[in-house]
Design a protein around this motif. Structure first.
Motif, PDB file in Angstrom:
ATOM      1  N   UNK A  89      -3.461 -22.344  -7.194  1.00 42.76           N
ATOM      2  CA  UNK A  89      -4.124 -22.358  -8.493  1.00 42.76           C
ATOM      3  C   UNK A  89      -4.189 -20.954  -9.084  1.00 42.76           C
ATOM      4  N   UNK A  90      -4.411 -19.956  -8.249  1.00 41.68           N
ATOM      5  CA  UNK A  90      -4.421 -18.570  -8.719  1.00 41.68           C
ATOM      6  C   UNK A  90      -3.067 -18.210  -9.348  1.00 41.68           C
ATOM      7  N   UNK A  91      -1.981 -18.481  -8.638  1.00 40.42           N
ATOM      8  CA  UNK A  91      -0.649 -18.137  -9.135  1.00 40.42           C
ATOM      9  C   UNK A  91      -0.353 -18.883 -10.432  1.00 40.42           C
ATOM     10  N   UNK A  92      -0.703 -20.150 -10.484  1.00 33.34           N
ATOM     11  CA  UNK A  92      -0.447 -20.943 -11.688  1.00 33.34           C
ATOM     12  C   UNK A  92      -1.276 -20.433 -12.858  1.00 33.34           C
ATOM     13  N   UNK A  93      -2.522 -20.071 -12.599  1.00 36.78           N
ATOM     14  CA  UNK A  93      -3.388 -19.550 -13.654  1.00 36.78           C
ATOM     15  C   UNK A  93      -2.836 -18.234 -14.179  1.00 36.78           C
ATOM     16  N   UNK A  94      -2.366 -17.362 -13.276  1.00 35.51           N
ATOM     17  CA  UNK A  94      -1.759 -16.102 -13.717  1.00 35.51           C
ATOM     18  C   UNK A  94      -0.459 -16.368 -14.491  1.00 35.51           C
ATOM     19  N   UNK A  95       0.337 -17.308 -14.042  1.00 39.85           N
ATOM     20  CA  UNK A  95       1.552 -17.678 -14.759  1.00 39.85           C
ATOM     21  C   UNK A  95       1.214 -18.042 -16.205  1.00 39.85           C
ATOM     22  N   UNK A  96       0.245 -18.916 -16.379  1.00 39.52           N
ATOM     23  CA  UNK A  96      -0.129 -19.342 -17.724  1.00 39.52           C
ATOM     24  C   UNK A  96      -0.777 -18.188 -18.502  1.00 39.52           C
ATOM     25  N   UNK A  97      -1.542 -17.356 -17.834  1.00 37.43           N
ATOM     26  CA  UNK A  97      -2.133 -16.175 -18.464  1.00 37.43           C
ATOM     27  C   UNK A  97      -1.025 -15.278 -19.039  1.00 37.43           C
ATOM     28  N   UNK A  98       0.035 -15.066 -18.272  1.00 35.40           N
ATOM     29  CA  UNK A  98       1.130 -14.206 -18.710  1.00 35.40           C
ATOM     30  C   UNK A  98       1.949 -14.826 -19.835  1.00 35.40           C
ATOM     31  N   UNK A  99       2.001 -16.164 -19.885  1.00 39.81           N
ATOM     32  CA  UNK A  99       2.923 -16.827 -20.810  1.00 39.81           C
ATOM     33  C   UNK A  99       2.250 -17.580 -21.953  1.00 39.81           C
TER      34      UNK A  99
ATOM     35  N   UNK B 268     -10.554 -16.430 -15.078  1.00 38.31           N
ATOM     36  CA  UNK B 268     -10.520 -17.507 -14.084  1.00 38.31           C
ATOM     37  C   UNK B 268      -9.664 -17.125 -12.888  1.00 38.31           C
ATOM     38  N   UNK B 269      -8.532 -16.495 -13.132  1.00 39.98           N
ATOM     39  CA  UNK B 269      -7.671 -16.071 -12.022  1.00 39.98           C
ATOM     40  C   UNK B 269      -8.397 -15.076 -11.128  1.00 39.98           C
ATOM     41  N   UNK B 270      -9.119 -14.159 -11.731  1.00 39.38           N
ATOM     42  CA  UNK B 270      -9.871 -13.162 -10.959  1.00 39.38           C
ATOM     43  C   UNK B 270     -10.913 -13.845 -10.077  1.00 39.38           C
ATOM     44  N   UNK B 271     -11.602 -14.832 -10.618  1.00 37.78           N
ATOM     45  CA  UNK B 271     -12.610 -15.563  -9.850  1.00 37.78           C
ATOM     46  C   UNK B 271     -11.967 -16.320  -8.686  1.00 37.78           C
ATOM     47  N   UNK B 272     -10.845 -16.967  -8.943  1.00 36.08           N
ATOM     48  CA  UNK B 272     -10.155 -17.726  -7.895  1.00 36.08           C
ATOM     49  C   UNK B 272      -9.691 -16.785  -6.785  1.00 36.08           C
ATOM     50  N   UNK B 273      -9.063 -15.674  -7.166  1.00 31.84           N
ATOM     51  CA  UNK B 273      -8.579 -14.728  -6.164  1.00 31.84           C
ATOM     52  C   UNK B 273      -9.723 -14.188  -5.317  1.00 31.84           C
ATOM     53  N   UNK B 274     -10.863 -13.920  -5.922  1.00 32.24           N
ATOM     54  CA  UNK B 274     -12.012 -13.400  -5.171  1.00 32.24           C
ATOM     55  C   UNK B 274     -12.457 -14.386  -4.091  1.00 32.24           C
ATOM     56  N   UNK B 275     -12.320 -15.672  -4.357  1.00 30.94           N
ATOM     57  CA  UNK B 275     -12.750 -16.665  -3.366  1.00 30.94           C
ATOM     58  C   UNK B 275     -11.805 -16.735  -2.172  1.00 30.94           C
TER      59      UNK B 275
ATOM     60  N   UNK C 178       0.394 -28.711  -8.034  1.00 31.54           N
ATOM     61  CA  UNK C 178       1.829 -28.761  -8.362  1.00 31.54           C
ATOM     62  C   UNK C 178       2.238 -27.547  -9.186  1.00 31.54           C
ATOM     63  N   UNK C 179       3.417 -27.013  -8.888  1.00 29.32           N
ATOM     64  CA  UNK C 179       3.976 -25.901  -9.654  1.00 29.32           C
ATOM     65  C   UNK C 179       4.317 -26.341 -11.072  1.00 29.32           C
ATOM     66  N   UNK C 180       4.381 -25.371 -11.960  1.00 31.20           N
ATOM     67  CA  UNK C 180       4.923 -25.585 -13.298  1.00 31.20           C
ATOM     68  C   UNK C 180       5.811 -24.392 -13.604  1.00 31.20           C
ATOM     69  N   UNK C 181       7.102 -24.597 -13.499  1.00 37.96           N
ATOM     70  CA  UNK C 181       8.077 -23.535 -13.720  1.00 37.96           C
ATOM     71  C   UNK C 181       8.753 -23.635 -15.083  1.00 37.96           C
ATOM     72  N   UNK C 182       8.167 -24.420 -15.984  1.00 37.97           N
ATOM     73  CA  UNK C 182       8.774 -24.606 -17.309  1.00 37.97           C
ATOM     74  C   UNK C 182       8.859 -23.280 -18.058  1.00 37.97           C
ATOM     75  N   UNK C 183       9.909 -23.131 -18.845  1.00 39.31           N
ATOM     76  CA  UNK C 183      10.079 -21.918 -19.643  1.00 39.31           C
ATOM     77  C   UNK C 183       9.008 -21.795 -20.719  1.00 39.31           C
ATOM     78  N   UNK C 184       8.590 -22.909 -21.279  1.00 39.11           N
ATOM     79  CA  UNK C 184       7.547 -22.887 -22.311  1.00 39.11           C
ATOM     80  C   UNK C 184       6.609 -24.067 -22.108  1.00 39.11           C
TER      81      UNK C 184
END
Length: 150
Positions: free
Chosen positions: A22-32, A48-55, A84-90
């Motif tokens: 969830x952290x990686x996915x949240x950062x992915x969406x944060x970046x895109x 949200x990503x920061x909170x998840x990573x802290x846990x 589930x991953x989401x690797x969509x370009x957009x």
């Protein structure tokens, strides 16, 4: 380690895998993320990503404290996670928020299963920590729901 504590460690490792995914996915969406609410969504997802990573460190350390071994690799996370991953370009911003909301609810389910196992094992410390992590995930899901409303 007793069988009951092994069960707690296994359940917490599931939570940990879901949290990392969830952290990686949240950062992915944060970046895109893009669109008219870019700034608000960008900041929300970063918080949200920061909170998840802290846990994640707390979860892994709890597993070790009770005598278990924890996740060792990306592959291990991939084998355990229910996110589930989401690797969509957009991905449209509203879809990102909706998907992350559902993913946080998947994490809530994982946490609830872990809590039941910790309670059955008499592991009050893990149970109490799980309560806090559940509240955080439910709050994230709520914020994502409200942010996606028209």
């Amino acid at each position: 380690m007793t069988n009951t504590m092994t069960d707690v460690a296994t359940a917490l490792n599931q939570v940990l895998a879901d949290s990392f995914a969830l952290y990686i996915k949240t950062k992915n969406f944060h970046w895109h993320v893009s669109g008219p609410h870019f700034r608000d969504y960008h900041l929300l997802l970063d918080e949200q990503a920061t909170q998840i990573l802290a846990s994640t460190d707390l979860i892994a350390e709890r597993v070790r404290k009770i005598g278990g071994n924890t996740i060792r690799s990306i592959g291990h996370i991939a084998r355990l996670t229910e996110i589930r991953d989401n690797d969509a370009d957009h991905v449209p911003a509203k879809d990102m928020l909706g998907e992350l909301r559902q993913d946080n609810l998947v994490l809530v389910d994982s946490l609830k299963r872990a809590k039941a196992i910790a309670d059955a094992a008499g592991d009050n410390a893990s149970s109490g920590l799980i309560d806090a992590w559940t509240d955080e995930a439910e709050q994230r899901a709520w914020f994502l729901l409200e942010s996606a409303r028209d």
